[in-house]
Design a protein around this motif. Structure first.
Motif, PDB file in Angstrom:
ATOM      1  N   ASP A 190     -53.449 -56.707  10.629  1.00  0.00           N
ATOM      2  CA  ASP A 190     -52.397 -56.146   9.791  1.00  0.00           C
ATOM      3  C   ASP A 190     -51.438 -57.279   9.420  1.00  0.00           C
ATOM      4  N   PRO A 191     -51.237 -57.615   8.125  1.00  0.00           N
ATOM      5  CA  PRO A 191     -51.811 -56.897   6.977  1.00  0.00           C
ATOM      6  C   PRO A 191     -53.312 -57.160   6.851  1.00  0.00           C
ATOM      7  N   THR A 192     -53.994 -56.205   6.304  1.00  0.00           N
ATOM      8  CA  THR A 192     -55.443 -56.306   6.183  1.00  0.00           C
ATOM      9  C   THR A 192     -55.846 -56.737   4.775  1.00  0.00           C
ATOM     10  N   PHE A 193     -56.927 -57.489   4.701  1.00  0.00           N
ATOM     11  CA  PHE A 193     -57.494 -57.875   3.412  1.00  0.00           C
ATOM     12  C   PHE A 193     -58.973 -57.463   3.357  1.00  0.00           C
ATOM     13  N   LEU A 194     -59.284 -56.428   4.127  1.00  0.00           N
ATOM     14  CA  LEU A 194     -60.647 -55.912   4.207  1.00  0.00           C
ATOM     15  C   LEU A 194     -60.749 -54.609   3.422  1.00  0.00           C
ATOM     16  N   VAL A 195     -61.584 -54.602   2.400  1.00  0.00           N
ATOM     17  CA  VAL A 195     -61.721 -53.450   1.511  1.00  0.00           C
ATOM     18  C   VAL A 195     -62.968 -52.652   1.866  1.00  0.00           C
ATOM     19  N   VAL A 196     -62.794 -51.346   2.010  1.00  0.00           N
ATOM     20  CA  VAL A 196     -63.944 -50.449   2.176  1.00  0.00           C
ATOM     21  C   VAL A 196     -64.537 -50.197   0.790  1.00  0.00           C
ATOM     22  N   CYS A 197     -65.785 -50.569   0.603  1.00  0.00           N
ATOM     23  CA  CYS A 197     -66.395 -50.494  -0.732  1.00  0.00           C
ATOM     24  C   CYS A 197     -66.547 -49.068  -1.243  1.00  0.00           C
ATOM     25  N   GLN A 198     -66.685 -48.129  -0.334  1.00  0.00           N
ATOM     26  CA  GLN A 198     -66.836 -46.747  -0.772  1.00  0.00           C
ATOM     27  C   GLN A 198     -66.430 -45.798   0.344  1.00  0.00           C
ATOM     28  N   ASN A 199     -65.977 -44.629  -0.077  1.00  0.00           N
ATOM     29  CA  ASN A 199     -65.749 -43.555   0.877  1.00  0.00           C
ATOM     30  C   ASN A 199     -66.292 -42.268   0.258  1.00  0.00           C
TER      31      ASN A 199
ATOM     32  N   TRP B  72     -64.638 -59.335  -8.534  1.00  0.00           N
ATOM     33  CA  TRP B  72     -63.339 -59.965  -8.767  1.00  0.00           C
ATOM     34  C   TRP B  72     -62.486 -59.988  -7.502  1.00  0.00           C
ATOM     35  N   LEU B  73     -62.445 -58.891  -6.775  1.00  0.00           N
ATOM     36  CA  LEU B  73     -61.640 -58.823  -5.551  1.00  0.00           C
ATOM     37  C   LEU B  73     -62.128 -59.830  -4.515  1.00  0.00           C
ATOM     38  N   GLN B  74     -63.435 -60.007  -4.426  1.00  0.00           N
ATOM     39  CA  GLN B  74     -63.970 -61.008  -3.499  1.00  0.00           C
ATOM     40  C   GLN B  74     -63.595 -62.417  -3.938  1.00  0.00           C
ATOM     41  N   GLU B  75     -63.607 -62.651  -5.231  1.00  0.00           N
ATOM     42  CA  GLU B  75     -63.287 -63.976  -5.747  1.00  0.00           C
ATOM     43  C   GLU B  75     -61.851 -64.387  -5.414  1.00  0.00           C
ATOM     44  N   ILE B  76     -60.929 -63.435  -5.407  1.00  0.00           N
ATOM     45  CA  ILE B  76     -59.533 -63.784  -5.160  1.00  0.00           C
ATOM     46  C   ILE B  76     -59.162 -63.718  -3.671  1.00  0.00           C
ATOM     47  N   GLY B  77     -60.134 -63.405  -2.801  1.00  0.00           N
ATOM     48  CA  GLY B  77     -59.855 -63.547  -1.380  1.00  0.00           C
ATOM     49  C   GLY B  77     -59.962 -62.306  -0.517  1.00  0.00           C
ATOM     50  N   LEU B  78     -60.272 -61.144  -1.099  1.00  0.00           N
ATOM     51  CA  LEU B  78     -60.451 -59.948  -0.288  1.00  0.00           C
ATOM     52  C   LEU B  78     -61.884 -59.869   0.232  1.00  0.00           C
ATOM     53  N   LYS B  79     -62.038 -59.272   1.398  1.00  0.00           N
ATOM     54  CA  LYS B  79     -63.361 -59.117   1.989  1.00  0.00           C
ATOM     55  C   LYS B  79     -63.846 -57.688   1.798  1.00  0.00           C
ATOM     56  N   MET B  80     -65.159 -57.519   1.716  1.00  0.00           N
ATOM     57  CA  MET B  80     -65.752 -56.206   1.483  1.00  0.00           C
ATOM     58  C   MET B  80     -66.479 -55.704   2.734  1.00  0.00           C
ATOM     59  N   ALA B  81     -66.310 -54.432   3.005  1.00  0.00           N
ATOM     60  CA  ALA B  81     -67.017 -53.803   4.117  1.00  0.00           C
ATOM     61  C   ALA B  81     -67.784 -52.591   3.603  1.00  0.00           C
ATOM     62  N   VAL B  82     -69.082 -52.545   3.897  1.00  0.00           N
ATOM     63  CA  VAL B  82     -69.908 -51.435   3.435  1.00  0.00           C
ATOM     64  C   VAL B  82     -69.872 -50.290   4.443  1.00  0.00           C
ATOM     65  N   ASP B  83     -70.029 -50.607   5.721  1.00  0.00           N
ATOM     66  CA  ASP B  83     -69.959 -49.568   6.752  1.00  0.00           C
ATOM     67  C   ASP B  83     -69.457 -50.188   8.054  1.00  0.00           C
ATOM     68  N   PHE B  84     -69.226 -49.333   9.021  1.00  0.00           N
ATOM     69  CA  PHE B  84     -68.679 -49.758  10.302  1.00  0.00           C
ATOM     70  C   PHE B  84     -69.495 -49.149  11.432  1.00  0.00           C
ATOM     71  N   PRO B  85     -69.488 -49.785  12.594  1.00  0.00           N
ATOM     72  CA  PRO B  85     -70.173 -49.185  13.760  1.00  0.00           C
ATOM     73  C   PRO B  85     -69.597 -47.807  14.069  1.00  0.00           C
TER      74      PRO B  85
END
Length: 257
Positions: free
Chosen positions: A8-17, A29-42
């Motif tokens: 926190d603060p987080t820069f991890l984006v959930v790609c879908q819900n 674009w979001l990845q290019e400017i520094g945010l990370k993408m997450a598809v799913d979680f354990p």
């Protein structure tokens, strides 16, 4: 599988819900400017933890996260602007659409307002001989009227094109309204120091003016006074102002007497 730190603060984006699926162009674009993408979680990570330490794929949350990149000095604003400049037209439209879906009060927050008004996501009006580009609101450009009269000459200046509903809605939230047709005519086509319009084009524009004179006056009370002092009436050698002469045979002059 990749391991990333929840912070926190987080820069991890959930790609879908369950409600939103992040657009592929937006994801790139979001990845290019520094945010990370997450598809799913354990499955062992509670949902409330995921929501607390990730960014949901919702317009306001995404825009706030981009603004946070700047505020936390993770990415400079000029770098984000440059990344948008390199984007395709489709991607620029996606960024604009994202901003459009954010409520006005959020857009008016100072750091978010500065970000959004710096992004080159608004198309320019396609005047003859001019290439459409994308500009930011901080340039201070006017917006073209929605009811644009026919213009067959190069204007020499760029105006923002708000004919698309999302561009129009976003600009309104940020405080920019399109010019009225009367304002456009007075400021850009019929200004007293006009150099971008020849006699033939002027005659065509004045025909339009005379056909719509009362509508134009209703848009701007000063329009009659402006036209009375405009040199557009042809004589043998020069163009004259209506107030300086009167020819009962000239139908365009009768409006002023």
């Amino acid at each position: 599988m990749k391991i990333t730190k929840l912070q926190d603060p987080t820069f991890l984006v959930v790609c879908q819900n369950s409600e939103v699926n992040l657009n592929p162009d937006m994801k790139i674009w979001l990845q290019e400017i520094g945010l990370k993408m997450a598809v799913d979680f354990p499955s062992y990570i509670p949902k409330y933890v995921i929501r607390a330490y990730t960014i949901m794929p919702e317009p306001a949350a995404l825009l706030k996260s981009v603004a946070c990149l700047v505020r936390r000095n993770v990415m400079r604003l000029d770098k984000i602007v440059s990344s948008v400049e390199r984007c395709s037209v489709r991607s620029k439209r996606e960024v604009l659409n994202m901003c459009c879906k954010v409520d006005t009060s959020t857009l008016k927050e100072s750091h978010i307002y500065k970000l959004v008004t710096s992004l080159p996501i608004f198309p320019t009006y396609p005047f003859p001989g001019e290439t459409v580009s994308h500009v930011c609101l901080r340039k201070g450009l006017d917006a073209a009227p929605l009811d644009m009269p026919h213009v067959s000459t190069q204007l020499g200046k760029s105006l923002i094109d708000l004919r698309e509903s999302n561009a129009r809605e976003l600009s309104a939230k940020l405080g920019l309204s399109p010019l009225t047709t009367a304002q456009f005519l007075m400021k850009y086509l019929l200004d007293h120091e006009r150099e971008n319009i020849n006699t033939v084009e002027l005659s065509s524009v004045m025909d339009y003016v005379m056909q719509n004179i009362y509508t134009l006056k209703s848009e701007d009370d000063s329009f009659f006074d402006f036209i009375e002092n405009l040199e557009f009436v042809p004589t043998k050698s020069v163009l004259e102002k209506p107030r300086d002469l009167f020819d009962p045979k000239n139908k365009n002059l009768k409006h002023f007497f």
